[in-house]
Design a protein around this motif. Structure first.
Motif, PDB file in Angstrom:
ATOM      1  N   GLU A 266       0.858  -1.104  -0.136  1.00  0.00           N
ATOM      2  CA  GLU A 266       0.176   0.165   0.002  1.00  0.00           C
ATOM      3  C   GLU A 266       0.979   1.377   0.054  1.00  0.00           C
ATOM      4  OE1 GLU A 266      -3.443   0.402  -0.344  1.00  0.00           O
ATOM      5  OE2 GLU A 266      -3.259  -1.809  -0.582  1.00  0.00           O
ATOM      6  N   LYS A 267       1.938   1.397   0.657  1.00  0.00           N
ATOM      7  CA  LYS A 267       2.805   2.363   0.618  1.00  0.00           C
ATOM      8  C   LYS A 267       2.252   3.627   1.116  1.00  0.00           C
ATOM      9  CE  LYS A 267       6.045   0.823  -2.932  1.00  0.00           C
ATOM     10  NZ  LYS A 267       6.737   0.929  -4.269  1.00  0.00           N
ATOM     11  N   PRO A 268       1.599   3.476   2.341  1.00  0.00           N
ATOM     12  CA  PRO A 268       1.217   4.722   3.015  1.00  0.00           C
ATOM     13  C   PRO A 268       1.982   5.856   3.270  1.00  0.00           C
ATOM     14  CG  PRO A 268       1.205   2.948   4.672  1.00  0.00           C
ATOM     15  CD  PRO A 268       1.757   2.467   3.175  1.00  0.00           C
ATOM     16  N   ASP A 269       1.498   7.133   3.357  1.00  0.00           N
ATOM     17  CA  ASP A 269       2.440   8.014   3.668  1.00  0.00           C
ATOM     18  C   ASP A 269       2.103   8.370   5.173  1.00  0.00           C
ATOM     19  OD1 ASP A 269       3.113   9.431   1.158  1.00  0.00           O
ATOM     20  OD2 ASP A 269       0.887   9.568   0.764  1.00  0.00           O
ATOM     21  N   VAL A 270       1.039   8.144   5.713  1.00  0.00           N
ATOM     22  CA  VAL A 270       0.758   7.998   7.382  1.00  0.00           C
ATOM     23  C   VAL A 270       0.052   6.586   7.684  1.00  0.00           C
ATOM     24  CG1 VAL A 270      -0.211   8.949   9.344  1.00  0.00           C
ATOM     25  CG2 VAL A 270       0.352  10.308   7.374  1.00  0.00           C
ATOM     26  N   LEU A 271       0.966   5.751   8.410  1.00  0.00           N
ATOM     27  CA  LEU A 271       0.404   4.674   8.877  1.00  0.00           C
ATOM     28  C   LEU A 271      -0.003   4.547  10.341  1.00  0.00           C
ATOM     29  CD1 LEU A 271       0.069   1.365   8.607  1.00  0.00           C
ATOM     30  CD2 LEU A 271       2.377   1.239   9.465  1.00  0.00           C
ATOM     31  N   CYS A 272      -1.194   4.442  10.575  1.00  0.00           N
ATOM     32  CA  CYS A 272      -1.925   4.535  12.061  1.00  0.00           C
ATOM     33  C   CYS A 272      -1.914   3.078  12.635  1.00  0.00           C
ATOM     34  CB  CYS A 272      -3.088   5.354  11.915  1.00  0.00           C
ATOM     35  SG  CYS A 272      -3.039   6.870  11.257  1.00  0.00           S
ATOM     36  N   LEU A 273      -1.506   3.018  13.874  1.00  0.00           N
ATOM     37  CA  LEU A 273      -1.460   1.695  14.437  1.00  0.00           C
ATOM     38  C   LEU A 273      -2.400   1.936  15.827  1.00  0.00           C
ATOM     39  CD1 LEU A 273       2.342   0.401  14.450  1.00  0.00           C
ATOM     40  CD2 LEU A 273       0.213   0.041  12.905  1.00  0.00           C
ATOM     41  N   ASN A 274      -3.536   1.176  15.825  1.00  0.00           N
ATOM     42  CA  ASN A 274      -4.512   1.086  16.972  1.00  0.00           C
ATOM     43  C   ASN A 274      -4.251  -0.051  17.919  1.00  0.00           C
ATOM     44  OD1 ASN A 274      -5.660   3.476  15.784  1.00  0.00           O
ATOM     45  ND2 ASN A 274      -6.854   2.070  14.584  1.00  0.00           N
ATOM     46  N   GLU A 275      -4.341   0.244  19.375  1.00  0.00           N
ATOM     47  CA  GLU A 275      -4.400  -0.874  20.276  1.00  0.00           C
ATOM     48  C   GLU A 275      -2.977  -1.492  20.364  1.00  0.00           C
ATOM     49  OE1 GLU A 275      -7.403  -4.061  22.265  1.00  0.00           O
ATOM     50  OE2 GLU A 275      -7.795  -3.547  20.129  1.00  0.00           O
ATOM     51  N   HIS A 276      -1.931  -0.697  20.244  1.00  0.00           N
ATOM     52  CA  HIS A 276      -0.412  -1.246  20.172  1.00  0.00           C
ATOM     53  C   HIS A 276      -0.360  -1.961  21.785  1.00  0.00           C
ATOM     54  CE1 HIS A 276       0.984   2.099  22.445  1.00  0.00           C
ATOM     55  NE2 HIS A 276       0.647   2.927  21.539  1.00  0.00           N
ATOM     56  N   LYS A 277      -0.850  -1.251  22.942  1.00  0.00           N
ATOM     57  CA  LYS A 277      -0.673  -2.070  24.164  1.00  0.00           C
ATOM     58  C   LYS A 277       0.471  -1.732  24.621  1.00  0.00           C
ATOM     59  CE  LYS A 277      -4.678  -5.174  23.611  1.00  0.00           C
ATOM     60  NZ  LYS A 277      -5.110  -6.545  23.616  1.00  0.00           N
ATOM     61  N   LEU A 278       1.416  -0.972  24.250  1.00  0.00           N
ATOM     62  CA  LEU A 278       2.639  -0.714  24.732  1.00  0.00           C
ATOM     63  C   LEU A 278       2.693   0.151  25.959  1.00  0.00           C
ATOM     64  CD1 LEU A 278       4.950  -0.399  21.590  1.00  0.00           C
ATOM     65  CD2 LEU A 278       4.521  -2.441  22.698  1.00  0.00           C
ATOM     66  N   LYS A 279       3.617  -0.224  26.872  1.00  0.00           N
ATOM     67  CA  LYS A 279       3.796   0.536  27.947  1.00  0.00           C
ATOM     68  C   LYS A 279       4.960   1.717  27.830  1.00  0.00           C
ATOM     69  CE  LYS A 279       5.087  -2.905  30.606  1.00  0.00           C
ATOM     70  NZ  LYS A 279       5.365  -3.831  31.670  1.00  0.00           N
ATOM     71  N   PRO A 280       4.925   2.863  28.239  1.00  0.00           N
ATOM     72  CA  PRO A 280       5.962   3.904  27.766  1.00  0.00           C
ATOM     73  C   PRO A 280       7.302   3.453  27.787  1.00  0.00           C
ATOM     74  CG  PRO A 280       4.498   4.998  29.331  1.00  0.00           C
ATOM     75  CD  PRO A 280       4.202   3.280  29.479  1.00  0.00           C
ATOM     76  N   GLU A 281       7.642   2.554  28.642  1.00  0.00           N
ATOM     77  CA  GLU A 281       9.154   2.127  28.696  1.00  0.00           C
ATOM     78  C   GLU A 281       9.277   1.054  27.641  1.00  0.00           C
ATOM     79  OE1 GLU A 281       6.789   0.084  32.320  1.00  0.00           O
ATOM     80  OE2 GLU A 281       6.997   2.209  31.582  1.00  0.00           O
ATOM     81  N   ASP A 282       8.301   0.504  27.186  1.00  0.00           N
ATOM     82  CA  ASP A 282       8.659  -0.331  26.108  1.00  0.00           C
ATOM     83  C   ASP A 282       8.626   0.108  24.508  1.00  0.00           C
ATOM     84  OD1 ASP A 282       8.652  -2.542  27.953  1.00  0.00           O
ATOM     85  OD2 ASP A 282       6.610  -2.784  27.803  1.00  0.00           O
ATOM     86  N   VAL A 283       8.559   1.103  24.428  1.00  0.00           N
ATOM     87  CA  VAL A 283       8.248   1.995  23.292  1.00  0.00           C
ATOM     88  C   VAL A 283       9.553   1.838  22.345  1.00  0.00           C
ATOM     89  CG1 VAL A 283       8.165   4.165  22.070  1.00  0.00           C
ATOM     90  CG2 VAL A 283       6.379   3.458  23.820  1.00  0.00           C
ATOM     91  N   GLU A 284      10.917   2.344  23.049  1.00  0.00           N
ATOM     92  CA  GLU A 284      11.971   2.218  22.218  1.00  0.00           C
ATOM     93  C   GLU A 284      12.382   0.889  21.821  1.00  0.00           C
ATOM     94  OE1 GLU A 284      16.642   3.555  23.423  1.00  0.00           O
ATOM     95  OE2 GLU A 284      15.184   3.671  24.893  1.00  0.00           O
TER      96      GLU A 284
END
Length: 574
Positions: A266-284
């Motif tokens: 699809e090659k979207p210009d903006v990819l939106c992810l919903n309900e990723h369920k990550l904690k702030p410390e797990d983002v990196e």
């Protein structure tokens, strides 16, 4: 080969077992299998013990006429049980077939047993013979019994052939008709036939009742062709939204390649992810994995995580840096402003402020809002928060005010995309397809009347009348348009969510449309159904900033239980 299955639960008498074996051994039933179960007051004892096969017999000596009457009179309906008593216990006999349970009436079953099982044991079996009605009993009393014929004295019996000849020669007591009467009757019959022929015949289609969809056949999906993009150089913004239902599980499992293939195709210009369920410390850590998985141009990422509850909710947006800067939709992704929450409108609402459910991207031409709307819950504990606009805190009211604020204060149109956890129309709910008046007549009914025969849906999150009434109010008050329905107003069988609790939901196309791409009405004035555009309908000049297409990728492999949805926007030339 036909088999009998016996279930031996706790404290099941040994004599009863031997009795069943003897009884089953003498019977040859016209069913694929039958089950003998002891009758209890509750089902948990029956569930506790597995079935045990104890007998196997070959079908033999069954009359064809009996079988034909069975199939013609019963058909494939729900199972019906009947009882067989014994001094040791009481049994339930259940008849099954290979594909589905078959219902047999007592009358046919009695006939069947008498033909198929002439040697069945007489002890303990309740009679299945049909009871004689009063009319049949009186008829039996009135009919004289046949007595043996006795020769009358002095008379010689006639031969059989002579008697038959005498009967044939006996003239019939019918009145003779004249030739004129016969001609008159023939003329009347011809006139009646001519009048009948002149009458307009009712079409068969009007007499036929609408057929319910076959439960063993997948729901038919309408064709929803994608819009062809302009061939000349144009600035086109492609937005794609996916509910991943836990990004960590996706990146560490087989679905990682599914997400990668989706983005590459699809090659979207903006990819939106919903309900990723990550904690702030797990983002990196997970951001590094995501950058390694996706193409190199997807390097700029923004996250909004839940701080009120760990491993819950959360949305993210990922920008693509296009190689061609001249016609790129986003020329400098690193400089784009991205804000979490709803600003001052959601500061006092802990769900908006702390559960990481919304991100707003400000582009020069428009606002892009990625959202994951709160679910009402299994017990609808959040239903009032979702829809009650008179309450102190209400999601739909706050979201409406926020979108209106972006449109008026920012003086830009809005595109909002994500999982809205609500089914708007009857075409968006697969259960509605079983109704005989689906879709036109059902859609015209009041919302409360659409649940006739489907009362359980009223208590299902996303399907409640309150949520389905609040969603169109959001569209109207915020001046938003459901872009997919604007493009495909009559599409049926197109869903974005398939529950994984039932394995057959996806192959049978039994889903819900919970994900939407909404846009300001100013961007949709030229948006028409695909069929109208194919006929070359024109209504003046289109706006320079407009929605080109809206689609649901339910026919592709899904990352989780939601299909990806997308929206294509034509931007003004730079």
């Amino acid at each position: 080969m036909f088999q009998a299955i016996h279930m031996q639960p706790h404290r099941f008498h040994e004599k009863s077992t031997r009795f069943c074996q003897r009884w089953v051994g003498r019977c040859a039933w016209q069913s694929d299998c039958f089950i003998v179960l002891p009758k209890f007051g509750h089902r948990q004892m029956e569930r506790r013990h597995p079935f045990r096969m104890f007998h196997e017999t070959q079908l033999s000596n069954l009359h064809g006429k009996v079988l034909e009457s069975l199939h013609s009179r019963t058909g494939a309906l729900a199972a019906r049980s009947f009882e067989m008593s014994h001094p040791c216990t009481t049994f339930w006999i259940l008849l099954l077939s290979l594909q589905k349970l078959v219902s047999y009436s007592k009358c046919i079953l009695s006939c069947w047993l008498s033909q198929a099982c002439p040697r069945r044991p007489s002890f303990g079996l309740r009679s299945m013979a049909p009871k004689k009605t009063k009319a049949a009993a009186s008829k039996a009393c009135e009919s004289p019994s046949k007595e043996p014929e006795t020769k009358a004295p002095g008379k010689t019996p006639r031969k059989r052939g002579a008697a038959k000849k005498a009967e044939d020669e006996t003239p019939e007591p019918t009145a003779k008709r004249s030739r004129a009467q016969a001609t008159a009757e023939k003329t009347k019959s011809k006139a009646a036939d001519a009048d009948e022929a002149k009458k307009p015949k009712k079409s068969d289609a009007s007499d036929e009742k609408p057929k319910k969809p076959d439960k063993n056949t997948p729901l038919k999906r309408s064709l929803t062709p994608r819009e062809e993009l302009p061939t000349e150089k144009a600035r086109i913004l492609k937005v794609l939204s996916v509910n991943v239902a836990g990004l960590r599980a996706v990146l560490n499992g087989e679905k990682a390649n599914t997400l990668k293939d989706l983005v590459q195709a699809e090659k979207p210009d903006v990819l939106c992810l919903n309900e990723h369920k990550l904690k702030p410390e797990d983002v990196e850590e997970n951001e590094a994995k995501l950058k390694e998985l996706l193409p190199a141009e997807y390097s700029v990422m923004h996250w909004n995580c839940s701080t009120a509850k760990k491993g819950y909710s959360g949305v993210a947006v990922i920008f693509r840096e296009a190689p061609d800067k001249d016609c790129a939709a986003i020329s400098a992704p690193a400089e784009v402003s991205v804000k979490p929450g709803m600003g001052s409108i959601g500061d006092k609402d802990p769900i908006i402020a702390e559960e990481g459910r919304i991100l707003t991207v400000e582009l020069p031409e428009l606002y892009l809002v990625s959202t994951y709307v709160p679910n009402s819950g299994m017990t609808l504990e959040r239903l009032n928060y979702r829809v009650d606009r008179q309450a102190e805190k209400c999601w739909d009211r706050a979201l409406t005010e926020y979108i209106k604020c972006l449109q008026t204060d920012g003086k830009k149109p809005v595109v909002m995309i994500g999982d809205f956890n609500c089914c708007h129309r009857v075409e968006d709910i697969w259960n509605m397809y079983t109704r005989p008046d689906f879709p036109e007549e059902l859609a015209q009914k009041p919302l409360a009347d659409q649940y006739t025969g489907l009362s359980a849906l009223k208590k299902s999150a996303g399907l409640t009348p309150e949520e389905r009434e609040s969603f169109p109010r959001l569209l109207e008050e915020a001046s938003l348009v459901d872009t997919f329905r604007a493009r495909h107003p009559d599409a049926t069988g197109v869903f974005s969510y398939f529950s994984q609790r039932v394995v057959q939901n996806r192959p049978m196309n039994r889903g819900l449309r919970l994900d939407y791409a909404l846009a300001s009405s100013s961007m949709c004035t030229h948006l028409k159904p695909a069929a109208a555009e194919s006929q070359g309908a024109e209504d003046g000049d289109p706006p320079p900033l407009r929605v080109l297409d809206s689609y649901i990728l339910d026919e592709r492999d899904m990352v989780a239980d939601h299909a990806a949805i997308g929206c294509t926007v034509l931007l003004p030339s730079a």
